[in-house]
Motif scaffolding. Structure first.
Motif, PDB file in Angstrom:
ATOM      1  N   LYS B   9      64.777 -77.842  18.669  1.00  0.00           N
ATOM      2  CA  LYS B   9      63.920 -78.080  17.506  1.00  0.00           C
ATOM      3  C   LYS B   9      63.873 -79.570  17.222  1.00  0.00           C
ATOM      4  N   ARG B  10      62.652 -80.099  17.174  1.00  0.00           N
ATOM      5  CA  ARG B  10      62.483 -81.518  16.839  1.00  0.00           C
ATOM      6  C   ARG B  10      61.731 -81.644  15.531  1.00  0.00           C
ATOM      7  N   THR B  15      65.795 -85.111  16.967  1.00  0.00           N
ATOM      8  CA  THR B  15      66.073 -83.836  17.625  1.00  0.00           C
ATOM      9  C   THR B  15      67.199 -83.158  16.855  1.00  0.00           C
ATOM     10  N   ASP B  18      69.305 -79.419  20.257  1.00  0.00           N
ATOM     11  CA  ASP B  18      68.996 -79.868  21.611  1.00  0.00           C
ATOM     12  C   ASP B  18      69.547 -78.868  22.625  1.00  0.00           C
ATOM     13  N   THR B  42      69.594 -75.578  10.422  1.00  0.00           N
ATOM     14  CA  THR B  42      68.384 -75.432  11.233  1.00  0.00           C
ATOM     15  C   THR B  42      68.539 -74.273  12.214  1.00  0.00           C
ATOM     16  N   ALA B  53      61.364 -72.524  16.314  1.00  0.00           N
ATOM     17  CA  ALA B  53      61.944 -73.351  17.371  1.00  0.00           C
ATOM     18  C   ALA B  53      60.838 -73.846  18.305  1.00  0.00           C
ATOM     19  N   ASP B  54      61.057 -75.040  18.878  1.00  0.00           N
ATOM     20  CA  ASP B  54      60.091 -75.568  19.839  1.00  0.00           C
ATOM     21  C   ASP B  54      60.283 -74.930  21.211  1.00  0.00           C
ATOM     22  N   ALA B  55      61.516 -74.536  21.527  1.00  0.00           N
ATOM     23  CA  ALA B  55      61.791 -73.875  22.804  1.00  0.00           C
ATOM     24  C   ALA B  55      63.021 -73.004  22.617  1.00  0.00           C
TER      25      ALA B  55
END
Lengths: 344, 484
Positions: B9-10, B15, B18, B42, B53-55
């Motif tokens: 998550k950025r 970041t 990570d 987070t 989440a981004d990934a």
């Protein structure tokens, strides 16, 4: 200073919305907003004469606004600007007349100083009540307006009344010419009190930002418990602030007498709502001294323009009241919201 | 089993997470620990449907699931209890608990059913609260029970608790731990965010440590200790053991003789140069009153106060500071600083009276020196103090108070709510003040802190000093009111 820019943006937005609401009212009254605003512009700042008239009206508004705003900056809700201004005006007029036989410069200084002191005294009284008796200052300052106004009316109507001209008005005798501020733009009412209205904001700014007293005052306004923990004497700071605030309000009254009325004229302050316009200007300026000059002039110009508007178009003078009311409502909401956010 | 894999998550350039992996067994209490800003909240937000989440993937019992909203999380049986309560203070307990999932009767809200349901729920989980009470009138501990009940009412399988003990008294925290164990015993899963290592070790089965958005270790609670976890959290060894002073204590610099004020019984206390005296006690037993009486913020009702040899029983705050008293207030945002003033202005407080003219250049120059010397992570000294994080705001207060080399340091809850790194710094500063000859009075609700720092520990109970000890068990008894 990012925040200051934000505040300026908000103030301009408030003004823009107020003008838009005003335009809506003009439309409802079946008139052209463009014509109305053009007339408002012309009669407030469109000519040298109009500009000078607006500036003259602005002088006491700016100075009384600075005075009330100074107390607000310290977290003291001094709503007594009107009473303090009235006492200042009356005292300057009476002292000036009584000391007419002294050399001009001495009369001048004593009359101005006594006007400031009278305003300060009228503000220190509620400060002492708050500090020693815990009576809320916001209430007592407001109530003292009525006491001050009625006291001045009585004095001007009976013991101090000017009998010389056979006038039926409640007014005091004319002040000596040494005390009458010179007109600085010929054939207009604009007088040398303008310099006071320019210098006073700079003086207040200097006090707040460049002196340790001003520092203590600002910190008290931002967080009273913090200032107290750091050793700022709270009672003394409250009384000093109210004295300075009242002195500025008294000065505004003195300027009105010396520049415009040349005597204490009953109801020359209450009906035009000079002190309340000053508070509105100060709030619109976010209590910043220099911006108070700008917003004070703006509100004065609106008032001047109102009469011209009524002459030139079918739009009544009340349009100006609508615009002012909307501005004040929005600024009040902003302050209230800001307070709520800060408290979190 | 609940598994999060490769979570990224950025937030802009930052970041926060990570590539984090987290595996939690059902029916256990699992703690997620880390410093402020390590990414704990987070990560839990990703599981609770609050953060996208981004990934990375989330799977429950081997099945990949998509949790895009809080409602999704509830649907999968996951409920979150936030650090700051999200309750309606004017509504009753029952109304708060069933909000959004109300029992209905003839198209309207069914009061009786809601109250019965909440009563039943409370009984089942050992969370007894009167369903008819207004939430605004409850104690903080009871409000938290309401939050728990609400989460249990909606989603009973997985509970996420974000720093649940931050606002609780030790007794309330004990009670909460009992409830957590019981929930786990019933086969539910409890995820628990904290940075208090002692309680983490008490209550959890497994601990995952985060540092700067990455997992630095996963340990069984039974196979690790505070020291190891702290090391994993900050990335280096932590020195928390008590260090005795090199030189014996000198003359008394702070002396209270039968000093009383509203809320305090007559107190006798001496702090000598070169020693740290700790004041222990459960919150609300007179700590605030004692600090205010010494600082000059609370009028004396009797007795005397001496600071650095000067009789200052009725002196003003300024006179006490003049005599060499420094005061680190217990609540930094209430008394310690003005958030809307600049950092430089905050650092000036107390020393501003020297001259009438305020030299802004000198003020800013001194502020820059202090910010540098005390390692306050700040943008510019002209920025508002509100821009500082909690730990840095506290460093700001410490910098201002200790800069003048005071003879007496009154430190109240100096590490409350700051992360381990900042706490370690504060402790080092207080030890340094002692070692150069200051007398330090440390008032703290954190017994670990007192044991690590104080040379002597006295106990405050119901406004009176009831004893002195350095033994943890004895201190506990004294704090509970058992007179030695």
């Amino acid at each position: 200073m990012r925040d200051r820019g934000f505040a300026v943006g908000e103030a301009l937005l408030a003004v823009a919305i107020a003008l838009a609401v005003g335009a809506l009212f003009v439309l409802i009254a079946d008139d052209s907003p463009a014509t109305a605003y053009e007339a408002l512009w012309t009669s407030s700042v469109g000519s040298t004469n109009a500009l000078a008239q607006s500036m003259t009206t602005a002088i006491p508004i700016i100075v009384v606004g600075l005075g009330m705003g100074l107390a607000f900056r310290v977290g003291l809700f001094n709503l007594g600007g009107e009473g303090q201004m009235i006492l200042g005006a009356l005292t300057t007029a009476v002292v000036g007349h009584a000391l007419a036989s002294l050399p001009g410069a001495i009369t001048f200084v004593l009359a101005v100083v006594s006007g400031c002191l009278a305003g300060a005294a009228w503000a220190v009284l509620p400060a002492l009540w708050e500090v020693f008796l815990r009576v809320p200052l916001v209430v007592t300052t407001l109530l003292l307006n009525y006491v001050g106004a009625l006291l001045a009316t009585y004095l001007a109507a009976y013991p101090l009344r000017d009998e010389s001209g056979g006038s039926t008005l409640a007014q005091t005798a004319e002040i000596p010419s040494a005390l009458q501020l010179p007109i600085i733009v010929p054939n207009t009412p604009l007088h040398a009190g303008l310099f006071a209205a320019v210098l006073a904001p700079l003086g207040v700014l200097w006090l707040l930002q460049r002196t340790s007293l001003g520092y203590a005052m600002r910190m008290t306004g931002l967080n009273r418990d913090f200032a107290e923990t750091g050793g700022v004497p709270m009672k003394r700071t409250i009384v000093t602030t109210m004295a300075l605030s009242g002195a500025l309000c008294g000065l505004a009254g003195a300027l009105l007498v010396m520049g415009q009325t040349y005597r204490y004229l009953d109801d020359s302050i209450v009906s035009p709502q000079t002190a309340w316009s000053g508070l509105a200007a100060s709030m619109l300026a976010g209590f910043h001294p220099l911006f108070t000059f700008v917003s004070g002039f703006f509100l004065a110009a609106l008032q001047t323009g109102g009469s011209g508007l009524q002459l030139a178009t079918n739009v009544p003078l009340q349009l100006v009241n609508v615009i002012q009311a909307v501005i004040i409502a929005m600024v009040a909401v902003r302050l209230w919201l800001g307070r709520r956010v800060l408290r979190r | 089993m609940i598994a999060l894999e490769g979570i990224v998550k950025r937030f802009g350039a930052l970041t926060a997470l990570d590539g984090v992996d987290l595996t939690v067994e059902r029916g256990t209490v699992h703690a997620v620990v880390g410093e402020n800003g390590a990414g704990k909240t987070t990560l839990m937000g990703v599981l609770g449907g609050i953060v996208a989440a981004d990934a990375g993937t989330v799977s429950l019992d081997g099945e990949p699931v998509r949790i895009a909203s809080v409602e999704d999380a509830y649907a999968h049986g996951i409920g979150m209890v936030h650090q700051h309560f999200r309750l309606f203070r004017r509504l009753t307990v029952a109304e708060n608990v069933v909000m959004g999932r109300e029992p209905r009767r003839r198209g309207g809200y069914d009061h009786a059913a809601a109250e019965a349901l909440v009563d039943e729920l409370g009984r089942a989980h050992g969370l007894r609260v009167d369903p008819r009470a207004r939430v605004g009138e409850l104690s903080v501990g009871d409000q938290q029970r309401v939050e728990l009940l609400r989460a249990l009412h909606r989603a009973a399988d997985v509970l996420i608790l974000d720093e649940p003990t931050a606002v609780l008294t030790p007794q309330e925290a004990e009670g909460l731990f009992g409830v957590m164990r019981e929930l786990a015993g019933q086969g539910r899963t409890v995820l628990f965010i904290s940075h208090k290592l002692r309680e983490v070790l008490t209550v959890s089965d497994t601990v995952t440590v985060l540092r700067r958005g990455s997992v630095t270790g996963v340990r069984r609670a039974s196979e690790t200790d505070e020291r190891e976890l702290a090391g994993l959290m900050v990335g280096r060894a932590i020195e928390s053991a008590y260090q005795a002073p090199d030189t014996p204590a000198g003359e008394p610099v702070l002396r209270l003789e039968a000093l009383t004020a509203r809320g305090l019984k007559p107190l006798d206390l001496e702090v000598s140069a070169g020693e740290i005296v700790g004041v222990a006690g459960v919150a609300g037993n007179g700590q605030t009153e004692l600090a205010e009486a010494i600082a000059g913020l609370r009028p004396r009702e009797g007795g005397t106060l001496t600071i650095a040899g000067r009789a200052l029983s009725d002196a003003t705050v300024a006179q006490r500071r003049e005599a060499g008293l420094a005061h680190i207030p217990e609540d930094r945002y209430a008394r310690g600083l003005a958030r809307e003033a600049t950092i430089a202005e905050n650092l000036l407080m107390g020393t501003h009276r020297r001259r009438f003219r305020l030299d802004r250049r000198a003020m800013n120059a001194r502020a820059r020196e202090l910010v540098e010397a005390f390692d306050v992570r700040a943008g510019d000294v002209g920025d508002r103090a509100a821009t500082l994080s909690g730990g840095n705001a506290q460093k700001l207060v410490i910098a201002r108070e200790l800069a003048g080399e005071p003879a007496v340091v009154l430190a109240c809850q100096p590490t409350r709510g700051v992360d381990i790194g900042a706490a370690e710094f504060v402790h080092a500063q207080l030890r340094a003040a002692r070692d150069r000859g200051a007398g330090v009075l440390l008032i703290s609700a954190d017994l670990d802190e007192l044991l690590a720092l104080a040379d002597r520990i006295v106990v405050l109970y119901e406004g009176a000093l009831v004893g002195e000890s350095r033994d943890e068990a004895e201190l506990g008894l004294l704090m509970a009111g058992a007179h030695a």
